[in-house]
Design a protein around this motif. Sequence first.
Motif, PDB file in Angstrom:
ATOM      1  N   ALA A 151       0.828  -1.203   0.000  1.00 22.89           N
ATOM      2  CA  ALA A 151       0.000   0.000   0.000  1.00 22.89           C
ATOM      3  C   ALA A 151       0.863   1.254   0.000  1.00 22.89           C
ATOM      4  O   ALA A 151       2.092   1.203  -0.038  1.00 22.89           O
ATOM      5  CB  ALA A 151      -0.921  -0.016   1.217  1.00 22.89           C
ATOM      6  N   SER A 152       0.201   2.386   0.026  1.00 24.83           N
ATOM      7  CA  SER A 152       0.907   3.671   0.062  1.00 24.83           C
ATOM      8  C   SER A 152       1.754   3.774   1.325  1.00 24.83           C
ATOM      9  O   SER A 152       1.339   3.310   2.396  1.00 24.83           O
ATOM     10  CB  SER A 152      -0.097   4.825   0.030  1.00 24.83           C
ATOM     11  OG  SER A 152      -0.887   4.773  -1.140  1.00 24.83           O
ATOM     12  N   PRO A 153       2.935   4.383   1.230  1.00 22.21           N
ATOM     13  CA  PRO A 153       3.799   4.529   2.408  1.00 22.21           C
ATOM     14  C   PRO A 153       3.075   5.261   3.539  1.00 22.21           C
ATOM     15  O   PRO A 153       2.404   6.260   3.327  1.00 22.21           O
ATOM     16  CB  PRO A 153       4.978   5.353   1.880  1.00 22.21           C
ATOM     17  CG  PRO A 153       4.993   5.091   0.403  1.00 22.21           C
ATOM     18  CD  PRO A 153       3.553   4.941   0.012  1.00 22.21           C
ATOM     19  N   GLY A 154       3.195   4.720   4.725  1.00 28.57           N
ATOM     20  CA  GLY A 154       2.613   5.375   5.883  1.00 28.57           C
ATOM     21  C   GLY A 154       1.154   5.046   6.134  1.00 28.57           C
ATOM     22  O   GLY A 154       0.568   5.557   7.103  1.00 28.57           O
ATOM     23  N   LEU A 155       0.541   4.187   5.295  1.00 32.39           N
ATOM     24  CA  LEU A 155      -0.883   3.906   5.469  1.00 32.39           C
ATOM     25  C   LEU A 155      -1.160   3.238   6.810  1.00 32.39           C
ATOM     26  O   LEU A 155      -2.126   3.592   7.496  1.00 32.39           O
ATOM     27  CB  LEU A 155      -1.396   3.016   4.332  1.00 32.39           C
ATOM     28  CG  LEU A 155      -2.866   2.570   4.449  1.00 32.39           C
ATOM     29  CD1 LEU A 155      -3.799   3.781   4.427  1.00 32.39           C
ATOM     30  CD2 LEU A 155      -3.238   1.603   3.326  1.00 32.39           C
ATOM     31  N   LEU A 156      -0.349   2.278   7.195  1.00 33.65           N
ATOM     32  CA  LEU A 156      -0.582   1.583   8.462  1.00 33.65           C
ATOM     33  C   LEU A 156      -0.521   2.547   9.635  1.00 33.65           C
ATOM     34  O   LEU A 156      -1.348   2.492  10.551  1.00 33.65           O
ATOM     35  CB  LEU A 156       0.430   0.456   8.637  1.00 33.65           C
ATOM     36  CG  LEU A 156       0.219  -0.455   9.854  1.00 33.65           C
ATOM     37  CD1 LEU A 156      -1.188  -1.040   9.857  1.00 33.65           C
ATOM     38  CD2 LEU A 156       1.256  -1.555   9.895  1.00 33.65           C
ATOM     39  N   GLY A 157       0.445   3.482   9.592  1.00 35.89           N
ATOM     40  CA  GLY A 157       0.530   4.482  10.647  1.00 35.89           C
ATOM     41  C   GLY A 157      -0.698   5.376  10.686  1.00 35.89           C
ATOM     42  O   GLY A 157      -1.179   5.752  11.756  1.00 35.89           O
ATOM     43  N   GLU A 158      -1.243   5.698   9.509  1.00 34.45           N
ATOM     44  CA  GLU A 158      -2.468   6.501   9.438  1.00 34.45           C
ATOM     45  C   GLU A 158      -3.638   5.767  10.076  1.00 34.45           C
ATOM     46  O   GLU A 158      -4.426   6.351  10.834  1.00 34.45           O
ATOM     47  CB  GLU A 158      -2.810   6.814   7.977  1.00 34.45           C
ATOM     48  CG  GLU A 158      -1.913   7.814   7.291  1.00 34.45           C
ATOM     49  CD  GLU A 158      -2.417   8.112   5.893  1.00 34.45           C
ATOM     50  OE1 GLU A 158      -3.583   8.548   5.769  1.00 34.45           O
ATOM     51  OE2 GLU A 158      -1.671   7.874   4.928  1.00 34.45           O
TER      52      GLU A 158
END
Length: 261
Positions: A151-158
């Motif tokens: 997925a897009s970078p940083g999605l999990l953190g979002e």
Amino acid sequence: DAIDSYFNMCLTNTHHLSLTEEVYDEFRCTWEAMMRNEAKIWSRFHRWWLSCGVPLFVLRYEDLRNSPEEALTALTNWLEARQHGDGRSGAEVLASKSGGGGGGDSDSGPSTEAAFDSVEESGSQAAAASTSPYTPRVGGIGKSLRRFEKASPGLLGEVVALAGPPMLRGFGYHPATKEAGGNGFPDALRPPNYEKGRTVRPGKAGKIAVLNHSRDPELRAADDKFGRYMTVFRKKHTDGDTKPLPVVSGVPYRLISPAST
């Protein structure tokens, strides 16, 4: 895992089929948007229940997968304590059965242990006699997290931020922060401590939970495109469910086109 399972349910119109990787690639933007949106829905849903004031027993999917007997024993003991209105925790009920309580009063009904024994003895017979075509979708703890790698970078953190780290920690997930080099999810889950009652909310005297009350705000906004609109989305991409999206295995849900009859 719950949100990814919801994605599969919406696009297959079933509870047991899994979409192929090609479908995930085709609808990657939709999947990512759903992850963000449903993280907020997940948080609102649990925040409402945790604050409504009624007695609660928190039982996680991971507990059922890792320690089903321990988890269900704690739950049934808590329910038994609630039935008798004695205010005991599940651990105290269990202790009274195995030690000082001698199994409880004669009119207290079948014990949890007896219930498990009965299920265990009849389980294989029931399974053999069942004619139901339904087979639950194969799940796994943290199984969907691998999709965030594509997925897009940083999605999990979002998603972690939208769900709320305090809420996640409250359920024992303890998400690591990106700054600390974590991936937003723990490598190992902290098991619940049933004996100390950390899974129990005693509630407030006289409190009741009223669902779908007209004065309460809806869980989803009227224009939330990841609610009922997902049926429209699925039908748009499957020619009205006559050409279902490919699944890993099994027979996909399909409507017979009037033109073919």
